[in-house]
Design an enzyme around this catalytic site. Structure first.
Site, PDB file in Angstrom:
ATOM      1  N   HIS A 186      36.324  38.918  39.456  1.00 53.35           N
ATOM      2  CA  HIS A 186      35.615  37.683  39.858  1.00 53.35           C
ATOM      3  C   HIS A 186      34.189  37.591  39.310  1.00 53.35           C
ATOM      4  O   HIS A 186      33.225  37.502  40.076  1.00 53.35           O
ATOM      5  CB  HIS A 186      35.627  37.541  41.383  1.00 53.35           C
ATOM      6  CG  HIS A 186      37.001  37.284  41.946  1.00 53.35           C
ATOM      7  ND1 HIS A 186      37.215  36.785  43.197  1.00 53.35           N
ATOM      8  CD2 HIS A 186      38.240  37.445  41.401  1.00 53.35           C
ATOM      9  CE1 HIS A 186      38.526  36.656  43.420  1.00 53.35           C
ATOM     10  NE2 HIS A 186      39.165  37.061  42.339  1.00 53.35           N
ATOM     11  N   TYR A 302      46.114  36.979  49.213  1.00 50.94           N
ATOM     12  CA  TYR A 302      47.127  37.422  48.247  1.00 50.94           C
ATOM     13  C   TYR A 302      48.013  38.528  48.824  1.00 50.94           C
ATOM     14  O   TYR A 302      49.192  38.603  48.527  1.00 50.94           O
ATOM     15  CB  TYR A 302      46.482  37.846  46.921  1.00 50.94           C
ATOM     16  CG  TYR A 302      46.279  36.639  46.043  1.00 50.94           C
ATOM     17  CD1 TYR A 302      47.318  36.144  45.262  1.00 50.94           C
ATOM     18  CD2 TYR A 302      45.079  35.942  46.054  1.00 50.94           C
ATOM     19  CE1 TYR A 302      47.153  35.003  44.512  1.00 50.94           C
ATOM     20  CE2 TYR A 302      44.916  34.798  45.301  1.00 50.94           C
ATOM     21  CZ  TYR A 302      45.956  34.329  44.536  1.00 50.94           C
ATOM     22  OH  TYR A 302      45.803  33.189  43.806  1.00 50.94           O
TER      23      TYR A 302
END
Ligand SMILES: [Ca+2]
Ligand SMILES: [Ca+2]
Length: 410
Positions: A186, A302
């Site tokens: 990220h 997730y």
């Protein structure tokens, strides 16, 4: 004059979408089919869109016959794509190389002079942009995960592209995201300039659980959209200038991992971010506003399980203009303003990694009223997108044998 044409085109599509018009050849809205392009069940069970059309907009189909050409291949995980004024392309490769590729596919040796990158995980040499004053100073800008004492973080540098394109000179780092963190996920990061020469930089929140809350912390750059001047200085009219404890480069907050940005013809800033499992978002990214992460999100973790009890709205946070559940994993984004495919004018084109396509979003003002999946026959992860001088659309694909591809009307 161009703005007038754009406005007419968008409103014609919107009008026909609203009344289900079935106008013929001259009416691009005839291609609206109604069924959304996504038919799989959502991950965020029990979650509802905040307004009609916020997800699963009606499917649309381009009337013009399209064809794509692989112009160059053998690129290693190309990430960023930017058009030089002479019609050649700047393309980054994530392991740390910047190349110049001609419109007929001649691929140059790596440009020399770029600083080292930390290419582990999602890091490396990321986006690239041609500066607003390139015609005078030949400055180009790039984002990258910078190896630092104690870890890494996203930085943006600029340098003068030598006349022969062989190297960048007088390289300066103009922005360093803080804090430094030892991770590989990220980093963001996409780059765009507005017409006034401000540079926007999108950032991620570094993914790991301890870092996530920093997306809401104005003392951290993580999970923010950044706005600086082209030399790295802070514009005096940035929304948090003068606020104690706030970093003045921050434009907006509450983002998860933003890898696409586009400035609209009217100056509005749009970003597209990797969300949760079921929460990729397109946002109208406005000064000082909070886009919610990690407190408010569509989708689920997730690994499974709700995020903050699964709440999708909270006062003081902005709703996405659009979201995808299941996700497409969005890369770069651009507005289409080309001459080649008039029915696309004013549309947003969004690179889709996971679902291996280029998403076309038809807008009516600030709402999505149609969606199409382009380049599905290519079968590759689409990383970045840009419009060429003649209105053809160009993408790079995120593969070990990555490609530069031209999508055009036949
Ligand atoms: Ca880009
Ligand atoms: Ca959000």
């Amino acid at each position: 004059m161009r703005f007038l044409v754009l406005a007419v085109s968008v409103s014609a599509v919107a009008l026909a979408a609203a009344c289900g018009s079935a106008g013929q050849e001259q009416n691009p809205a005839a291609a609206i089919t109604g069924d959304p392009v996504e038919s799989r069940p959502p991950n965020g069970t029990g979650q509802d869109a905040a307004f009609p059309g916020q997800t699963r907009a009606p499917g649309v189909r381009t009337e013009a016959a399209l064809t794509h050409t692989v112009v160059a291949s053998g690129l290693v995980e190309p990430w960023g794509l930017a058009l030089l004024p002479d019609g050649r392309w700047l393309v980054t490769e994530r392991p740390g190389r910047l190349r110049i590729i001609t419109a007929d596919g001649v691929t140059g040796e790596p440009v020399a002079g770029l600083p080292a990158v930390d290419a582990r995980g999602q890091g490396g040499l990321l986006d690239v942009a041609v500066g607003p004053t390139f015609a005078q100073d030949r400055l180009i800008y790039w984002s990258y995960s910078e190896p630092r004492e104690g870890g890494n973080a996203t930085s943006v540098a600029r340098g003068r592209l030598s006349g022969d394109g062989a190297r960048v000179e007088t390289v300066q780092v103009i922005f360093r995201a803080l804090p430094t963190y030892d991770g590989t996920l990220h980093f963001g990061s996409s780059l765009a300039f507005d017409d006034a020469g401000h540079q926007f930089i999108t950032l991620g929140e570094r993914s790991d659980q301890p870092m996530r809350p920093q997306a809401q912390d104005l003392g951290s750059h993580m999970g923010k959209t950044i706005r600086i001047n082209a030399d790295g200085s802070v514009p005096r009219d940035n929304p948090f200038v003068g606020r104690e404890g706030a970093l003045p480069e921050i434009w907006s907050l509450g983002h998860r991992n933003v890898q696409g940005i586009a400035v609209a013809p009217n100056g509005d800033v749009w970003t597209v971010e990797h969300g949760t499992r079921g929460g990729d978002e397109v946002n109208l990214d406005r000064a000082g506003l909070n886009y919610g992460w990690p407190e408010v999100a569509y989708g689920v973790e997730y690994r499974g399980g709700p995020i903050n009890q699964g709440i999708t709205a909270r006062e003081g946070t902005e709703q996405p203009v659009y979201y995808w559940d299941p996700v497409i994993a969005p890369g770069g984004m651009t507005f289409y303003d080309g001459a080649m495919v008039p029915e696309w004018r004013g549309n947003l084109l969004v690179a889709g990694l996971k679902e291996k396509h280029l998403a076309r979003l038809v807008l009516d003002g600030n709402r999505v009223v149609g969606e199409e999946r382009l380049l599905t026959d290519l079968g590759e992860r689409v990383r970045d997108v840009a419009v060429g001088p003649d209105g053809a659309v160009w993408v790079v694909t995120d593969e070990q044998n990555g490609k530069l591809v031209r999508l055009a009307a036949q």
